[in-house]
Design an enzyme around this catalytic site. Structure first.
Site, PDB file in Angstrom:
ATOM      1  N   SER A   1      47.629 -58.944 -64.651  1.00 51.64           N
ATOM      2  CA  SER A   1      48.587 -59.731 -65.295  1.00 51.64           C
ATOM      3  C   SER A   1      48.112 -60.776 -66.232  1.00 51.64           C
ATOM      4  O   SER A   1      49.343 -61.402 -66.922  1.00 51.64           O
ATOM      5  CB  SER A   1      48.611 -60.423 -63.820  1.00 51.64           C
ATOM      6  OG  SER A   1      48.232 -61.528 -63.620  1.00 51.64           O
ATOM      7  N   SER A   2      47.290 -60.602 -66.611  1.00 50.06           N
ATOM      8  CA  SER A   2      46.228 -61.668 -67.782  1.00 50.06           C
ATOM      9  C   SER A   2      45.016 -61.739 -67.775  1.00 50.06           C
ATOM     10  O   SER A   2      44.590 -60.816 -67.168  1.00 50.06           O
ATOM     11  CB  SER A   2      46.931 -63.469 -67.533  1.00 50.06           C
ATOM     12  OG  SER A   2      46.483 -63.455 -65.965  1.00 50.06           O
TER      13      SER A   2
ATOM     14  N   SER B   1      31.717 -60.979 -63.444  1.00 49.49           N
ATOM     15  CA  SER B   1      30.888 -61.698 -62.951  1.00 49.49           C
ATOM     16  C   SER B   1      30.904 -62.818 -63.738  1.00 49.49           C
ATOM     17  O   SER B   1      32.020 -63.090 -63.878  1.00 49.49           O
ATOM     18  CB  SER B   1      29.783 -61.587 -62.622  1.00 49.49           C
ATOM     19  OG  SER B   1      28.664 -62.344 -61.461  1.00 49.49           O
TER      20      SER B   1
ATOM     21  N   TYR C   1      33.065 -72.000 -56.637  1.00 54.74           N
ATOM     22  CA  TYR C   1      32.748 -70.698 -57.348  1.00 54.74           C
ATOM     23  C   TYR C   1      31.474 -70.398 -57.404  1.00 54.74           C
ATOM     24  O   TYR C   1      31.189 -68.298 -57.533  1.00 54.74           O
ATOM     25  CB  TYR C   1      33.497 -71.572 -59.257  1.00 54.74           C
ATOM     26  CG  TYR C   1      33.569 -70.052 -59.944  1.00 54.74           C
ATOM     27  CD1 TYR C   1      34.590 -68.921 -59.343  1.00 54.74           C
ATOM     28  CD2 TYR C   1      33.108 -70.278 -60.754  1.00 54.74           C
ATOM     29  CE1 TYR C   1      34.494 -68.155 -60.856  1.00 54.74           C
ATOM     30  CE2 TYR C   1      32.948 -69.518 -61.925  1.00 54.74           C
ATOM     31  CZ  TYR C   1      33.850 -68.265 -62.271  1.00 54.74           C
ATOM     32  OH  TYR C   1      34.060 -68.027 -63.224  1.00 54.74           O
TER      33      TYR C   1
ATOM     34  N   ALA D   1      29.000 -69.986 -55.551  1.00 55.32           N
ATOM     35  CA  ALA D   1      28.670 -69.388 -54.404  1.00 55.32           C
ATOM     36  C   ALA D   1      29.317 -67.849 -54.592  1.00 55.32           C
ATOM     37  O   ALA D   1      29.052 -66.672 -54.252  1.00 55.32           O
ATOM     38  CB  ALA D   1      29.522 -69.631 -53.113  1.00 55.32           C
ATOM     39  N   SER D   2      30.290 -67.781 -54.927  1.00 58.22           N
ATOM     40  CA  SER D   2      31.120 -66.501 -55.286  1.00 58.22           C
ATOM     41  C   SER D   2      30.876 -65.789 -55.566  1.00 58.22           C
ATOM     42  O   SER D   2      29.845 -64.369 -55.725  1.00 58.22           O
ATOM     43  CB  SER D   2      33.143 -66.645 -55.309  1.00 58.22           C
ATOM     44  OG  SER D   2      32.879 -66.813 -56.596  1.00 58.22           O
ATOM     45  N   LYS D   3      30.602 -65.842 -56.933  1.00 56.97           N
ATOM     46  CA  LYS D   3      30.043 -65.638 -58.393  1.00 56.97           C
ATOM     47  C   LYS D   3      28.280 -64.958 -58.591  1.00 56.97           C
ATOM     48  O   LYS D   3      27.945 -63.544 -58.754  1.00 56.97           O
ATOM     49  CB  LYS D   3      30.051 -65.881 -59.476  1.00 56.97           C
ATOM     50  CG  LYS D   3      31.616 -66.180 -59.875  1.00 56.97           C
ATOM     51  CD  LYS D   3      31.994 -64.688 -60.258  1.00 56.97           C
ATOM     52  CE  LYS D   3      33.487 -64.821 -60.844  1.00 56.97           C
ATOM     53  NZ  LYS D   3      34.131 -63.217 -60.822  1.00 56.97           N
TER      54      LYS D   3
ATOM     55  N   PHE E   1      36.065 -68.159 -72.043  1.00 54.79           N
ATOM     56  CA  PHE E   1      37.224 -67.052 -72.695  1.00 54.79           C
ATOM     57  C   PHE E   1      38.348 -68.185 -73.105  1.00 54.79           C
ATOM     58  O   PHE E   1      38.290 -69.065 -71.067  1.00 54.79           O
ATOM     59  CB  PHE E   1      36.724 -66.032 -72.825  1.00 54.79           C
ATOM     60  CG  PHE E   1      35.681 -65.382 -72.767  1.00 54.79           C
ATOM     61  CD1 PHE E   1      35.408 -64.951 -74.285  1.00 54.79           C
ATOM     62  CD2 PHE E   1      34.759 -64.994 -71.892  1.00 54.79           C
ATOM     63  CE1 PHE E   1      34.577 -63.883 -74.997  1.00 54.79           C
ATOM     64  CE2 PHE E   1      33.896 -64.159 -72.809  1.00 54.79           C
ATOM     65  CZ  PHE E   1      33.545 -63.862 -73.932  1.00 54.79           C
TER      66      PHE E   1
ATOM     67  N   THR F   1      40.938 -67.624 -71.607  1.00 53.16           N
ATOM     68  CA  THR F   1      42.073 -66.806 -70.592  1.00 53.16           C
ATOM     69  C   THR F   1      42.950 -67.669 -69.478  1.00 53.16           C
ATOM     70  O   THR F   1      43.309 -66.976 -68.064  1.00 53.16           O
ATOM     71  CB  THR F   1      40.919 -65.653 -69.854  1.00 53.16           C
ATOM     72  OG1 THR F   1      39.861 -66.539 -69.297  1.00 53.16           O
ATOM     73  CG2 THR F   1      40.339 -65.071 -70.584  1.00 53.16           C
TER      74      THR F   1
END
Length: 289
Positions: free
Chosen positions: A10-11, A137, A151, A153-155, A184, A186
């Protein structure tokens, strides 16, 4: 021509990759949440782009945090040569300000969500003994900054899981690689989720000041024509990985501003390979072409 499934279309990287890789002649399964709701305009834009130009894009409803949604989406797809696990979101702020539920939501989206989709496409990849999984990632998966603990922790988790998947799947003919974008343009910050307890967050004034300064610095880079912050940098890395022969794809590719983490990747790569050699599984480091 490859059949490519991309999540989070979606983006950002997903939207741009769907269009660009379709232009290159691939068949794209462009998946996203809320195809008939909040993302309907983006879904229609991709469909119109494909129809007007004679490209092959199927927009499919898929929410990576739902087992049922992933299953329903994959039931509409006959075959996947390449999976780009791109869907994700950042959670920002001091760790103490987050509820346990929020932390679990971040991990569900950025780690478990990629596993849901990968596990759904793997049976057919295993059957044909070929396939490529690109895990999106972040440089945040290689280092840490204040205000990004949830964040990170998730990556970091995604990095470890994906590396293990590479060794498990290589003998079955399937390649797993990581792309690690820096900042970036985004809308990463615009879509960020913050800790629910803002009273606690206020106790971390130093973190808030760092976070605001970092965000401002990054956004200023988006105005710099010489800074590598165009999302197409990442999309073309996707293309290069897709076009590279099996056995020749690097496990990690940093995209854009690396904050010095390229040096970390360069320094740790010989250690990673030595570890595999010590365990007697060097031949599992990517499928043989």
């Amino acid at each position: 021509m490859k059949k490519i499934l991309i999540t989070g279309c979606s983006s950002g990287f997903g939207f741009d990759a769907a269009k660009y890789l379709a232009e290159k002649g691939h068949h794209i399964y462009a998946t996203m949440r809320n195809v008939k709701g909040s993302n309907s305009e983006k879904a229609k834009e991709l469909e119109s782009f494909a129809k007007d130009n004679g490209y092959s894009i199927e927009v499919i409803e898929l929410d990576v945090v739902s087992d049922e949604s992933v299953k329903n989406a994959i039931n509409h797809i006959d075959e996947v040569d390449v999976l780009i696990n791109n869907a994700g979101r950042g959670f920002g702020g001091p760790l103490e300000a987050f509820t346990s539920k929020q932390i679990l939501d971040q991990l569900d989206l950025n780690i478990v969500g990629t596993a849901r989709v990968a596990n759904a496409v793997l049976p057919k990849m295993r059957a044909k003994k070929s396939g490529l999984i690109i895990q999106v990632s972040s440089t945040a998966g290689r280092g840490a900054f204040p205000g990004f603990g949830v964040y990170h922790a998730s990556k970091w988790g995604l990095e470890g899981m994906s590396e293990a998947m590479r060794y498990e799947l290589s003998p079955l003919g399937i390649d797993v690689v990581l792309v690690e974008p820096g900042p970036f343009d985004t809308n990463f910050f615009g879509a960020m989720v913050y800790g629910e307890d803002q009273e606690i967050a206020q106790a971390y004034q130093h973190v808030g000041e760092f976070f605001a300064g970092f965000e401002g610095q990054v956004k200023s880079l988006f105005e710099d024509e010489n800074a590598p912050t165009d999302p197409m940098v990442v999309v073309k890395i996707f293309e290069d990985l897709i076009n590279s022969p099996a056995g020749e794809r690097p496990i990690r590719t940093i995209a854009g501003l690396d904050f010095g983490f390229q040096a970390m990747n360069d320094a740790t790569e010989p250690i990673r390979k030595a570890g595999l050699e010590g365990m007697g599984i060097s031949e599992w480091d990517g499928p043989k072409g």
